[in-house]
Structure formats: structure tokens, C-alpha cells
Design an enzyme around this catalytic site. Structure first.
Site, mmCIF file in Angstrom:
data_model
loop_
_atom_site.group_PDB
_atom_site.id
_atom_site.type_symbol
_atom_site.label_atom_id
_atom_site.label_comp_id
_atom_site.label_asym_id
_atom_site.label_seq_id
_atom_site.Cartn_x
_atom_site.Cartn_y
_atom_site.Cartn_z
ATOM 1 N N GLU A 131 43.549 17.681 38.432
ATOM 2 C CA GLU A 131 44.899 18.014 37.958
ATOM 3 C C GLU A 131 44.890 19.172 36.962
ATOM 4 O OE1 GLU A 131 47.813 16.733 39.301
ATOM 5 O OE2 GLU A 131 46.245 16.027 40.666
ATOM 6 N N ASP A 173 45.086 53.191 46.639
ATOM 7 C CA ASP A 173 45.491 51.834 46.991
ATOM 8 C C ASP A 173 46.978 51.672 46.767
ATOM 9 O OD1 ASP A 173 43.248 50.700 47.978
ATOM 10 O OD2 ASP A 173 42.565 49.869 46.081
ATOM 11 N N PRO A 227 47.496 27.104 37.908
ATOM 12 C CA PRO A 227 48.856 27.341 38.411
ATOM 13 C C PRO A 227 49.850 27.595 37.270
ATOM 14 C CG PRO A 227 47.929 25.343 39.391
ATOM 15 C CD PRO A 227 47.003 25.766 38.298
ATOM 16 N N ARG A 242 36.723 46.248 42.204
ATOM 17 C CA ARG A 242 37.100 47.463 42.935
ATOM 18 C C ARG A 242 37.393 48.632 42.008
ATOM 19 N NH1 ARG A 242 38.644 47.286 47.890
ATOM 20 N NH2 ARG A 242 40.111 48.984 47.584
HETATM 21 C C1 9D3 Z 1 48.410 18.319 43.342
HETATM 22 C C2 9D3 Z 1 48.257 18.739 41.945
HETATM 23 N N1 9D3 Z 1 49.453 19.406 41.438
HETATM 24 C C3 9D3 Z 1 50.357 18.395 40.880
HETATM 25 C C4 9D3 Z 1 51.645 18.924 40.421
HETATM 26 C C5 9D3 Z 1 49.113 20.360 40.401
HETATM 27 C C6 9D3 Z 1 47.954 21.221 40.752
HETATM 28 C C7 9D3 Z 1 46.766 21.123 40.078
HETATM 29 C C8 9D3 Z 1 45.702 21.936 40.416
HETATM 30 C C9 9D3 Z 1 48.053 22.152 41.783
HETATM 31 C C10 9D3 Z 1 46.976 22.944 42.127
HETATM 32 C C11 9D3 Z 1 45.805 22.831 41.450
HETATM 33 C C12 9D3 Z 1 44.649 23.656 41.806
HETATM 34 N N2 9D3 Z 1 44.949 25.084 41.747
HETATM 35 C C13 9D3 Z 1 44.417 25.887 40.864
HETATM 36 O O1 9D3 Z 1 43.585 25.468 40.090
HETATM 37 C C14 9D3 Z 1 44.832 27.271 40.787
HETATM 38 C C15 9D3 Z 1 45.872 27.992 41.445
HETATM 39 C C16 9D3 Z 1 46.828 27.617 42.443
HETATM 40 O O2 9D3 Z 1 46.889 26.480 42.949
HETATM 41 N N3 9D3 Z 1 47.722 28.561 42.860
HETATM 42 C C17 9D3 Z 1 47.727 29.829 42.385
HETATM 43 N N4 9D3 Z 1 46.854 30.231 41.470
HETATM 44 C C18 9D3 Z 1 45.939 29.311 41.024
HETATM 45 S S1 9D3 Z 1 44.787 29.631 39.879
HETATM 46 C C19 9D3 Z 1 44.182 28.111 39.909
#
Ligand code: 9D3
Length: 245
Positions: free
Chosen positions: A116, A169, A89, A154
Site C-alpha cells: 500500500e 525530442d 502514486p 538520455r
Molecule cells: C491497490 C492499492 N491502492 C489503493 C488505493 C493504492 C496503490 C498503492 C500502491 C496503488 C498503486 C501502488 C503501486 N504503485 C506505485 O508504487 C507507483 C505508481 C503508480 O501506481 N502509478 C503511477 N506512478 C507510480 S510511482 C509508484
């Protein structure tokens, strides 16, 4: 195009690779994709991939050793990749331009985070980049990794058949797509726009371009602002603006 995907849920990733254009690309031999179970790179009796965070707090953190071992093994057996991507994220937003760039690298390693997140030293040690697929929370990096593999695949010649042109696309052209219709011409009181039944290909092309511009203006003005528009497009946008008054 080679991908190596490291995950604690290999079956989840395999399932996503087993259908559609990606599956066909693998069968054709134009995609070479390996899924690696992170637990295979653990050394302890419990095959641990996570541990408590230094500094305290909720949740768990992915241990660095299995992830770095997996990357080393992949480099040795599959060659040095063009990039190691951690799906996270915290990453830059993945977009079509990023898909084109990754496609040009020929070999990409994808590390799927869970819990996390991963120990920050993994990113430093393997020279990883972080990518996010958008501003919403999913439960881990597996679905995001499949999104990246699909979008990049793709673009690999031979993966998408003749029917669906990659060039056309919507994001490749920078606009949203026009509406689509098929038979019947009248359905539940809703008619297909008559121009599409007219057989006038020039009129159809113009109608579709105008519909694409109108939709993009309405729904994604951010895309329209950076789209490459020609003089004909300006005329169509003028018409759209006048029809709205
Ligand atoms: C509940 C955990 N969160 C606390 C602030 C942080 C968090 C950690 C790990 C939120 C999501 C994740 C898991 N998500 C991913 O590993 C992830 C992701 C995403 O959640 N949204 C958009 N792209 C991606 S790429 C990897």
C-alpha cells in the site's frame, strides 16, 4: 550520473537496465547505477520488509527501518545524493522538466514502493520527494523508477548516440513529433507524402513542422498552449485552421 535504486525486486530492475541506451551508458561509464535489495537491510530472521497498517485496513505497509538503513548505507558508500525520490502514486507528476532537474543533481536515490506504500516517517527522515509517472495504477515503484532513470539518462552527454538528437525530442521542443516514413514509397495502397520524396529540404522542414503543429493541436492542445511558437508557426497554424473549414 549516479543512481541508487532500492527495491524488493532487484532482478526486475536489473533486467530493465540491461538493454538499450541505459545499458550502453553503464558500459561506457557515463552512468553509475547500483540496485540494492531492500532485504539486505533487514535484521530479522524472516527478512521482513512489510507489516500491518496502524489503524487497521487492508494490505501491508513497508517498514521504515530497512528503507532508512538503505539510505544511510548509500549515503556512506556512494556519497550524499542530490535527491531521494520515492516513486509513489501520491507524488508530483514526473515530466521532462523534472527529468532535466534530476539530471542536474548528478546523484539520485530512488526508493521503489510496494504494497500500500511506505511508512510516512521514511519520507520525513530521509528528506524524500515523491514522484508519480502518471494517473494510472501500476503494481509498484520499480517500473516508474526505470522510467525516471531512462528519461534522466538520455539527457546525460554520451548516453544517446549521434543518431537520435536529445535536443530534437518532441517534449524537449514542446510539440508532438511529425509522422515518419521509410521505403517503400507506396505500401498497401498508402503513399508517402510526395514532398518527402521531392528533395526540397526547405519544403520538407516546413511540411514536418506543420504536421507536428496539426497533430499537437488535434491530440495535445495543452502542449500547444505553452509551446514557444514563432511567426512562421502562427502562419502554419492559420493554414491548418483554414484547411479544416
Ligand atoms: C491497490 C492499492 N491502492 C489503493 C488505493 C493504492 C496503490 C498503492 C500502491 C496503488 C498503486 C501502488 C503501486 N504503485 C506505485 O508504487 C507507483 C505508481 C503508480 O501506481 N502509478 C503511477 N506512478 C507510480 S510511482 C509508484
Amino acid at each position: 550520473m549516479k543512481f541508487d535504486i532500492v527495491t524488493i525486486f532487484p532482478r526486475m530492475v536489473e533486467a530493465g537496465l540491461a538493454e538499450g541506451v541505459v545499458s550502453r551508458g553503464i558500459a561506457n561509464g557515463v552512468l553509475d547505477i547500483r540496485v540494492h535489495d531492500l532485504r539486505e537491510f533487514t535484521a530479522d530472521r524472516h527478512r521482513s520488509v512489510d507489516d500491518v497498517p496502524y489503524g487497521g485496513g487492508p494490505g501491508m505497509v513497508m517498514k521504515p527501518e530497512p528503507l532508512v538503513k538503505a539510505c544511510t548505507a548509500i549515503a556512506e558508500t556512494r556519497g550524499t545524493p542530490g535527491a531521494v525520490i520515492v516513486l509513489s502514486p501520491q507524488g508530483r507528476r514526473f515530466d521532462q522538466a523534472e527529468a532535466v532537474r534530476l539530471g542536474g543533481l548528478g546523484h539520485v536515490v530512488l526508493l521503489c514502493g510496494r504494497y500500500e506504500g511506505m511508512d510516512e516517517r521514511v519520507l520525513e527522515l530521509v528528506g524524500a520527494e515523491e514522484l508519480s509517472i502518471g494517473d494510472y495504477v501500476v503494481s509498484g515503484g520499480e517500473l516508474p523508477a526505470l522510467v525516471v532513470v531512462d528519461a534522466v539518462s538520455r539527457l546525460v552527454p554520451g548516453v544517446v548516440g549521434d543518431g537520435q538528437s536529445v535536443e530534437e525530442d518532441s517534449f524537449a521542443r514542446g510539440l508532438l513529433d511529425h509522422p515518419h516514413y521509410t521505403r517503400p514509397a507506396a505500401f498497401a495502397g498508402h503513399d508517402v507524402p510526395p514532398v518527402l520524396l521531392s528533395g526540397h529540404h526547405g519544403d520538407v522542414r516546413r511540411w514536418r513542422r506543420k504536421a507536428a503543429l496539426a497533430r499537437t493541436l488535434e491530440r495535445r492542445p495543452d502542449l500547444l498552449a505553452v509551446a514557444e511558437l514563432d511567426a512562421d508557426d502562427r502562419v502554419l497554424l492559420d493554414e491548418i485552421a483554414n484547411e479544416r473549414t
